[in-house]
Design a protein around this motif. Structure first.
Motif, mmCIF file in Angstrom:
data_model
loop_
_atom_site.group_PDB
_atom_site.id
_atom_site.type_symbol
_atom_site.label_atom_id
_atom_site.label_comp_id
_atom_site.label_asym_id
_atom_site.label_seq_id
_atom_site.Cartn_x
_atom_site.Cartn_y
_atom_site.Cartn_z
ATOM 1 N N VAL A 150 58.531 9.513 46.393
ATOM 2 C CA VAL A 150 57.283 9.755 45.663
ATOM 3 C C VAL A 150 56.673 8.431 45.214
ATOM 4 N N PHE A 151 57.498 7.541 44.715
ATOM 5 C CA PHE A 151 57.027 6.218 44.301
ATOM 6 C C PHE A 151 56.449 5.460 45.498
ATOM 7 N N CYS A 152 57.123 5.512 46.632
ATOM 8 C CA CYS A 152 56.627 4.799 47.819
ATOM 9 C C CYS A 152 55.258 5.325 48.235
ATOM 10 N N ARG A 153 55.055 6.643 48.138
ATOM 11 C CA ARG A 153 53.742 7.202 48.442
ATOM 12 C C ARG A 153 52.713 6.720 47.416
ATOM 13 N N TYR A 154 53.126 6.615 46.166
ATOM 14 C CA TYR A 154 52.222 6.216 45.089
ATOM 15 C C TYR A 154 51.657 4.816 45.319
ATOM 16 N N ALA A 173 62.423 17.515 43.071
ATOM 17 C CA ALA A 173 61.484 16.417 43.291
ATOM 18 C C ALA A 173 60.245 16.940 44.000
ATOM 19 N N PRO A 174 59.048 16.576 43.539
ATOM 20 C CA PRO A 174 57.833 17.042 44.208
ATOM 21 C C PRO A 174 57.641 16.331 45.535
ATOM 22 N N GLN A 175 56.889 16.943 46.409
ATOM 23 C CA GLN A 175 56.499 16.257 47.633
ATOM 24 C C GLN A 175 55.560 15.115 47.270
ATOM 25 N N PRO A 176 55.614 13.996 48.013
ATOM 26 C CA PRO A 176 54.739 12.859 47.679
ATOM 27 C C PRO A 176 53.271 13.244 47.577
ATOM 28 N N ALA A 177 52.838 14.212 48.403
ATOM 29 C CA ALA A 177 51.431 14.609 48.380
ATOM 30 C C ALA A 177 51.037 15.252 47.061
ATOM 31 N N GLY A 205 58.201 4.437 37.329
ATOM 32 C CA GLY A 205 57.234 3.592 38.014
ATOM 33 C C GLY A 205 55.851 4.191 38.165
ATOM 34 N N LEU A 206 55.684 5.470 37.842
ATOM 35 C CA LEU A 206 54.386 6.130 37.993
ATOM 36 C C LEU A 206 53.610 6.075 36.678
ATOM 37 N N GLU A 207 52.317 6.365 36.766
ATOM 38 C CA GLU A 207 51.503 6.416 35.545
ATOM 39 C C GLU A 207 50.477 7.526 35.665
ATOM 40 N N PHE A 208 50.137 8.126 34.501
ATOM 41 C CA PHE A 208 49.230 9.269 34.448
ATOM 42 C C PHE A 208 48.343 9.131 33.218
ATOM 43 N N ARG A 251 57.212 -3.507 54.927
ATOM 44 C CA ARG A 251 57.874 -2.212 54.922
ATOM 45 C C ARG A 251 58.158 -1.799 53.490
ATOM 46 N N VAL A 252 57.720 -0.599 53.114
ATOM 47 C CA VAL A 252 57.955 -0.047 51.775
ATOM 48 C C VAL A 252 58.843 1.175 51.945
ATOM 49 N N THR A 253 60.020 1.167 51.322
ATOM 50 C CA THR A 253 60.963 2.258 51.531
ATOM 51 C C THR A 253 61.938 2.323 50.366
ATOM 52 N N THR A 254 62.918 3.216 50.473
ATOM 53 C CA THR A 254 63.973 3.356 49.477
ATOM 54 C C THR A 254 65.272 2.786 50.044
ATOM 55 N N THR A 255 66.264 2.599 49.181
ATOM 56 C CA THR A 255 67.536 2.082 49.679
ATOM 57 C C THR A 255 68.167 3.054 50.674
#
Length: 752
Positions: free
Chosen positions: A238-242, A674-678, A694-697, A256-260
């Motif tokens: 989700v963070f990577c999509r953000y 966990a929500p879908q990135p979309a 890492g997200l903000e609202f 490249r943006v990804t997770t471990t």
């Protein structure tokens, strides 16, 4: 000159820069399209040259495609009379004179660093506010006149910064290239070598600094990083999509943006460990446990063994087996040792067979004139012998990472892994086991798809060139995915030939495969991907085993670690950055920079969050908020019945209040999936605190704060840019908040 005339003059200059940018972009697009029209044929040298030029054209086209982002956002006026316009890309006119200089150039540094006390020759700094391609406002800082007057604010371009901070969230992170502050710029432009640690509390812009640093390093150190690559690691998909739009907006498409977990293809995370097993799997002691499990498959015989060869029985003694195993261990890894063990075993048996044949001839068991078989014949016979293969397996078994990890976990009293329900800790152990085993001659995990996963940057480029077809059902342009096309509007998938010719699709996939450096090679040919620089965001919760994963992918030891120790929540979380750096880049120098200003979280919210931080870590210093929202945090009690409906009503009321902004409903860990990135595109997002990192609202609704640990509550409370609502389900609030928030004086607007 009045403000209207100043805006008109700036508009004229920026129009000229945009026109020149359009010319450059169309030129690169025409080159790529022309080369693609030439087809797939020709000599090998012709195809190589064509593909290289297509790649260059597409990358150049993508770098110049900034969408509706402002090309120019500032101007530097020097005392000597020189004027420089600063923007996200450098644009030269037809004579090679700069219309706009790239924000990453040394010449642009004073735009972010010059102050009244250190003017660097700058007389005036202008911030240009734009909407699309139109100049809508100017903010000037005259550094000369303020040099001795002092200032109530240390912010650079305060007006532009506050305008950006007060705008509604979109569900995607935007760049801060126009409003980078001095301490952030110091971190962004820090030297490449060694490990840079950027420690910063909530809202200090850590993630923005990390992404802008990636863009800066690729600009300032194009060689060797363009070839070696830059990796950005985030905490979850989700963070990577953000953050996925930030780097393309800065003109960089090769990061490249990804997770471990995604760094180890073939294994997918589908479960979460309980705290006890998770802590054990995270510990560095698992390296020894895995090594021991591997060593258990390298065995010296308990007693002499015999292998049949014709009428002979060939002996392998305990001493012989010990010499073979010891020699194989010198190969450095288990998989590299297996061929050496087999070769040593076969040499020993061939020698024994020839010796036995000679003895048989002397004893008259065979005719004296019967020629003994050649060594090559003996070797081939023994190589095919099931007995020989079984003996080799007894001495040095073939073993995969899944078996090694399961054996190590069972030795520690834990259940073996379930390949269909792996946790992120399991993936780190599998990656470690694979590294300890060494590269196998042929591994049989799932092959990656022939076409890379959807790449938004590539899709935008192909779309601009008119190469992507439209969905027949809804006239919405499709995207290129593995095995065909996908319409993201209606969700329908198409086979390639349903929309384009077979030749057209082959050309598309050829181009994407060559341009996308993130596509993995076939499994048996794949070598572990490495990078010239690695940037790790939200790094405080990485485990020691995950740091080892990253160390293997960053052989140069060049790394940027970004995080906040105050938000660390697990037993394995980093308690000091040096310990993490010692694992990720052993022996490399480490520099620590701290971000101290909170640009996101309003002062009203931060005052409450600071009390939570103090209870969790009394030595930690919260960042200083630069603005107030006018909204005090709200506290309300959840009703005994219909709680879910009540939470939904609160979220809807908050969404109406901050419209067109975004609302997050943050639940305790494990309460929601966990929500879908979309889902970030929706005006209300439900997620747990782990995914919220890492997200903000614009507004955050924290459900049952008493069920969050203190570091989790600190994370949840500081996700907001405007409003905070706490919905408590019991009579006992977390101690840091007792007496600070009064339910009686905190009604929820929009609810009765």
């Amino acid at each position: 000159m009045g403000l209207v005339e100043e805006i008109r003059a700036e508009q004229s200059h920026i129009d000229r820069a945009y026109n020149r940018l359009d010319q450059l972009r169309e030129g690169s697009s025409d080159l790529a399209a022309e080369l693609l029209d030439q087809g797939r044929g020709g000599l090998v040298s012709d195809r190589v040259e064509r593909d290289a030029r297509v790649e260059h054209g597409l990358r150049r086209r993508a770098a110049l495609s900034i969408g509706d982002r402002a090309l120019c956002f500032g101007r530097l006026d020097y005392e000597a009379g020189e004027r420089l316009h600063v923007g996200r890309l450098g644009v030269l006119d037809e004579e090679g004179e700069p219309l706009v200089i790239d924000w990453r150039t040394p010449a642009a540094e004073p735009f972010y660093r010059a102050t009244a006390g250190d003017r660097r020759g700058v007389e005036r700094r202008r911030h240009i506010r734009m909407k699309g391609r139109t100049v809508v406002g100017l903010d000037d800082e005259t550094l000369v006149s303020s040099a001795g007057a002092g200032s109530s604010s240390n912010l650079c371009g305060e007006g532009a910064l506050m305008a950006a901070l007060s705008s509604a969230r979109t569900g995607r992170m935007g760049d801060i290239v126009a409003t980078i502050q001095g301490e952030q710029d110091t971190a962004i432009r820090a030297p490449l070598r060694g490990v840079l640690v950027v420690q910063g509390g909530p809202g200090t812009g850590k993630t923005a600094v990390a992404l802008h640093r990636a863009a800066y390093l690729l600009y300032a150190h194009h060689f060797p990083l363009a070839k070696q690559g830059v990796l950005v690691v985030g905490p979850n998909p989700v963070f990577c999509r953000y953050v996925e739009d930030v780097l393309p907006g800065l003109g960089e498409t090769g990061v490249r943006v990804t997770t471990t977990a995604a760094l180890a293809p073939g294994w997918t995370v589908r479960s979460t460990d309980r705290p006890g097993p998770a802590a054990l799997k995270a510990d560095l002691g698992m390296v020894d446990a895995l090594s021991a499990a591997i060593a258990s498959h390298q065995r010296v015989l308990d007693s002499d063994a015999h292998v049949g060869f014709g009428i002979h029985r060939l002996a392998v003694t305990v001493a012989d087996s010990r010499a073979m195993v010891d020699a194989a261990r010198q190969a450095g890894s288990h998989n590299a040792g297996r061929p050496r063990l087999e070769a040593a075993l076969l040499r020993h048996l061939v020698t024994g067979a020839r010796r036995a044949a000679r003895r048989a001839a002397r004893a008259g068991v065979v005719a004296a004139d019967h020629a003994p078989p050649e060594a090559s014949e003996i070797l081939e016979t023994l190589r095919r012998s099931p007995e020989v293969r079984a003996l080799a397996a007894r001495l040095w078994a073939r073993v995969g990472p899944e078996q090694v990890v399961s054996e190590a976990l069972e030795a520690a009293g834990l259940a073996p892994i379930d390949p269909d329900h792996l946790s992120e800790h399991d993936v780190a152990l599998l990656d470690e086991a694979e590294a300890l085993l060494g590269r196998a001659p042929a591994r049989r995990r799932r092959r990656p798809a022939a076409v890379p996963a959807p790449d938004p940057t590539m899709d935008r480029t192909l779309s601009a060139m008119g190469m992507l077809p439209e969905c027949p059902d809804c006239d919405f342009e499709v995207t290129l995915v593995a095995g065909g096309f996908l319409c993201e509007q209606c969700g329908r998938r198409y086979r390639p030939t349903e929309l384009v010719s077979e030749e057209h699709f082959r050309t598309l996939t050829d181009v994407v495969a060559r341009v996308s450096r993130t596509q993995a090679a076939p499994e048996e040919d794949r070598v572990q991907e490495t990078f010239g620089h690695i940037i790790v965001d939200e790094a405080q919760d990485l485990t020691p085993m995950q740091w080892r994963m990253l160390a293997r992918r960053g052989p140069t030891g060049s790394m940027t670690i970004v995080g906040d120790l105050g938000q660390a929540k697990h037993p394995w979380s980093s308690r000091g950055w040096q310990a993490a750096a010692d694992i990720a880049a052993p022996g490399r120098p480490t520099t620590v920079l701290e971000l101290t200003v909170n640009y996101r979280t309003p002062a009203e919210v931060m005052a409450a969050a600071a009390q939570v931080l103090a209870a969790h870590d009394p030595a930690a210093r919260p960042p200083t908020s630069v603005r107030q929202s006018g909204d005090r945090p709200v506290l309300a009690r959840l009703p005994d019945a219909h709680r879910q409906a009540f939470v939904a009503a609160v979220a809807r009321a908050e969404a109406d209040r901050v419209s067109p902004g975004k609302v997050a409903v943050v639940h305790p860990v494990g309460s929601v999936g966990a929500p879908q990135p979309a889902a970030l595109d929706d005006d209300i997002v439900e997620l747990d605190v782990t995914t919220a990192k890492g997200l903000e609202f614009d507004s955050v609704v924290v459900v049952e704060p008493e069920r969050h640990s203190l570091p989790e509550l600190y994370v949840a409370m500081t996700r907001t840019t405007r409003r905070l609502v706490l919905l408590t389900g019991g009579d006992q609030l977390p101690p840091p908040l007792e007496g600070w928030l009064e339910p009686r004086s905190s009604p929820i607007v929009g609810l009765t």
